[in-house]
Design a protein around this motif. Structure first.
Motif, short mmCIF file in Angstrom:
data_model
loop_
_atom_site.label_atom_id
_atom_site.label_comp_id
_atom_site.label_asym_id
_atom_site.label_seq_id
_atom_site.Cartn_x
_atom_site.Cartn_y
_atom_site.Cartn_z
N GLU A 145 0.84 -1.23 0.08
CA GLU A 145 0.05 -0.10 -0.02
C GLU A 145 0.84 1.40 -0.14
O GLU A 145 0.43 2.38 -0.71
CB GLU A 145 -0.98 -0.03 1.17
N GLN A 146 1.94 1.24 0.77
CA GLN A 146 2.96 2.41 0.61
C GLN A 146 3.58 2.69 -0.65
O GLN A 146 3.40 3.81 -1.18
CB GLN A 146 4.08 2.20 1.58
N SER A 147 4.00 1.59 -1.36
CA SER A 147 4.52 1.71 -2.67
C SER A 147 3.54 2.18 -3.60
O SER A 147 3.51 3.28 -4.39
CB SER A 147 5.14 0.25 -3.06
N ASP A 148 2.19 1.62 -3.63
CA ASP A 148 1.19 2.00 -4.50
C ASP A 148 1.00 3.55 -4.38
O ASP A 148 0.67 4.23 -5.17
CB ASP A 148 0.10 0.97 -4.15
N ALA A 149 0.80 3.95 -3.04
CA ALA A 149 0.34 5.29 -2.60
C ALA A 149 1.42 6.25 -3.27
O ALA A 149 1.14 7.41 -3.77
CB ALA A 149 0.07 5.56 -1.12
N ILE A 150 2.85 5.87 -3.18
CA ILE A 150 3.83 7.05 -3.41
C ILE A 150 3.56 6.93 -4.85
O ILE A 150 4.00 7.96 -5.50
CB ILE A 150 5.14 6.57 -3.08
N THR A 151 3.47 6.04 -5.68
CA THR A 151 3.51 5.69 -6.95
C THR A 151 2.44 6.70 -7.76
O THR A 151 2.50 7.35 -8.41
CB THR A 151 3.22 4.19 -7.61
N VAL A 152 1.23 6.63 -6.85
CA VAL A 152 0.08 7.31 -7.44
C VAL A 152 0.05 8.90 -7.30
O VAL A 152 0.23 9.43 -8.14
CB VAL A 152 -1.24 6.88 -6.62
N VAL A 153 0.89 9.31 -5.95
CA VAL A 153 0.89 10.57 -5.55
C VAL A 153 1.98 11.04 -6.67
O VAL A 153 1.67 12.26 -7.24
CB VAL A 153 1.45 10.87 -4.28
N ARG A 154 3.11 10.55 -6.88
CA ARG A 154 4.07 10.97 -7.93
C ARG A 154 3.48 11.25 -9.33
O ARG A 154 3.70 12.38 -10.04
CB ARG A 154 5.34 10.18 -7.74
N SER A 155 2.60 10.08 -9.64
CA SER A 155 2.18 10.22 -11.11
C SER A 155 1.31 11.61 -11.20
O SER A 155 1.22 12.04 -12.16
CB SER A 155 1.30 8.96 -11.42
N LEU A 156 0.41 11.58 -10.12
CA LEU A 156 -0.62 12.54 -10.13
C LEU A 156 0.13 14.01 -10.24
O LEU A 156 -0.43 14.90 -11.11
CB LEU A 156 -1.40 12.74 -9.01
N TRP A 157 1.29 14.23 -9.62
CA TRP A 157 2.07 15.49 -9.57
C TRP A 157 2.51 15.88 -11.02
O TRP A 157 2.48 16.92 -11.40
CB TRP A 157 3.29 15.70 -8.64
N ASP A 158 2.72 14.81 -11.81
CA ASP A 158 3.18 15.01 -13.18
C ASP A 158 1.91 15.01 -14.22
O ASP A 158 2.10 14.98 -15.38
CB ASP A 158 4.10 13.79 -13.56
N SER A 159 0.69 14.69 -13.90
CA SER A 159 -0.20 14.62 -14.61
C SER A 159 -0.71 15.84 -15.70
O SER A 159 -1.36 15.92 -16.42
CB SER A 159 -1.43 13.97 -14.15
N TRP A 160 -0.17 16.92 -15.13
CA TRP A 160 -0.27 18.11 -15.59
C TRP A 160 1.28 18.86 -15.83
O TRP A 160 2.08 18.66 -15.32
CB TRP A 160 -0.70 19.41 -14.64
N GLU A 161 1.26 18.79 -17.18
CA GLU A 161 2.62 19.24 -17.63
C GLU A 161 2.72 20.73 -17.37
O GLU A 161 1.93 21.37 -16.96
CB GLU A 161 2.74 19.34 -19.23
N ASP A 162 4.09 21.38 -17.13
CA ASP A 162 4.42 22.35 -16.58
C ASP A 162 3.74 23.72 -17.26
O ASP A 162 3.22 24.62 -16.77
CB ASP A 162 5.86 22.66 -16.73
N ASP A 163 3.34 23.58 -18.54
CA ASP A 163 2.68 24.66 -19.42
C ASP A 163 1.42 24.08 -19.90
O ASP A 163 0.94 24.78 -20.67
CB ASP A 163 3.68 24.81 -20.78
N ALA A 164 0.81 23.27 -19.08
CA ALA A 164 -0.54 23.18 -19.37
C ALA A 164 -1.47 24.46 -19.16
O ALA A 164 -2.58 24.32 -19.76
CB ALA A 164 -1.03 22.03 -18.59
N VAL A 165 -1.49 25.22 -18.27
CA VAL A 165 -2.24 26.32 -17.87
C VAL A 165 -1.73 27.44 -18.96
O VAL A 165 -0.63 27.92 -18.98
CB VAL A 165 -1.87 26.74 -16.56
#
Length: 353
Positions: A145-165
């Motif tokens: 669960e720890q590994s899955d949670a870290i994977t999801v949180v990190r992936s979500l931080w990248d789900s917007w590219e820097d210039d998406a806005v």
């Protein structure tokens, strides 16, 4: 960039369960905003690289049985500070990683890139009841669960590219939809499609702290060993940054460190946390930290009583380390990643042109 980072834990009144008896304010002010700001500002003025805030969905053991959510505490002091990193504990077990990702990204915005995260497990079955989740049994399930949670949180931080806005008011276009991404995670406890509801954090990825078991997924390994040699050995075995955790009790003008500990233990004995222990003079602590700086990347100090040990650290320990060039104050305007010598990571979903 070679750094030796200085961190301090600022939860409650100190690491000892009877620390509240020696606090410089009434017990009722322990969880107040002004008290919290005073502590964090004192740590920032002293020159600490980052402050951490312990937390759990379960009540604290010993002492005052109350605390405010760690992310809220870190966000609250963000506007009142300017250089110190703010690193709350957020447990991964039974929690929703989508919400964790959003909270931490927001902290990074409110602190202007000074946010971090200590990803923590919780083995107590009472936490499952509090979350309304089935109990996870055994270390294997907690680790998964720890590994899955870290994977999801990190992936979500990248789900917007820097210039998406875009914010093009003339055309009415505010987002580039092609630069928002699904993460499509499907795990045993949860599935998350994404994208996040908060744009990519200022640091790209907040600094993630974890245990030696998490070394493949975190930026900083927190080394918890009871003796110096074991701590150094564990730290040098890490490919990334490794910080040694130390319980600190210092001599003051009123009493020696041993006398202070003895008095506190008469009220309530301290639990064995298997961390490196230092009890003694400020000069001796400077010598220990100087030795550790040769083989490790930093420390996280746990003052026994914050109101007694933090002033001694600020007056005698950190200045000596700065003068000797062992450590340095955080650079104003820098991110926590920058002050730890970490680069801003590329977005995993961005197209390479």
């Amino acid at each position: 960039m070679s750094v030796f980072a200085l961190g301090i834990e600022l939860d409650g009144e100190g690491s000892h369960p009877a620390a509240w008896r020696h606090a410089h304010h009434p017990p009722g002010e322990s969880v107040s905003g002004p008290t919290l700001k005073q502590k964090v500002r004192a740590a920032e003025n002293a020159g600490f690289t980052f402050a951490t805030f312990d937390d759990s969905i379960l009540p604290p053991n010993g002492g005052i049985k109350a605390r405010v959510d760690a992310v809220n505490r870190a966000s609250f002091v963000a506007a009142a500070t300017s250089t110190i990193g703010l690193v709350p504990v957020v447990e991964t077990t039974y929690a929703e990683p989508f919400h964790t990702s959003s909270q931490l990204a927001t902290l990074d915005y409110s602190s202007r890139g000074r946010g971090g995260w200590i990803a923590a497990r919780v083995a107590d079955e009472a936490a499952a009841s509090a979350w309304g989740r089935p109990v996870l049994h055994g270390r294997t399930e907690l680790d998964r669960e720890q590994s899955d949670a870290i994977t999801v949180v990190r992936s979500l931080w990248d789900s917007w590219e820097d210039d998406a806005v875009i914010r093009d008011y003339a055309t009415g276009r505010f987002l580039d939809r092609d630069k928002l991404h699904y993460i499509d995670f499907d795990g045993k406890s949860f599935s998350v499609k994404g994208p996040a509801i908060v744009p990519r954090p200022p640091q790209g990825q907040l600094v993630v702290f974890g245990t030696e078991a998490d070394r493949e997924q975190v930026d900083v390994v927190l080394v918890t060993k009871a003796d110096r040699d074991s701590a150094v050995q564990a730290a040098t075995a890490s490919d990334g940054l490794a910080f040694v955790e130390i319980d600190v009790t210092l001599d003051t003008s009123e009493a020696t460190a041993a006398e202070r500990l003895s008095d506190l233990n008469q009220h309530q004995p301290a639990a064995d946390r298997s961390r490196l222990q230092y009890t003694g003079t400020t000069t001796g602590l400077v010598e220990l930290l100087t030795e550790l700086a040769r083989d490790t990347d930093g420390v996280r100090l746990f003052p026994t009583v914050i109101d007694e040990d933090l002033p001694a650290l600020a007056r005698y320990v950190l200045p000596a380390l700065f003068t000797a060039g062992v450590a340095h104050r955080p650079v104003p305007g820098s991110s926590l990643r920058g002050n730890l010598g970490l680069t801003r990571p590329a977005n995993r979903y961005a197209r390479i042109s």
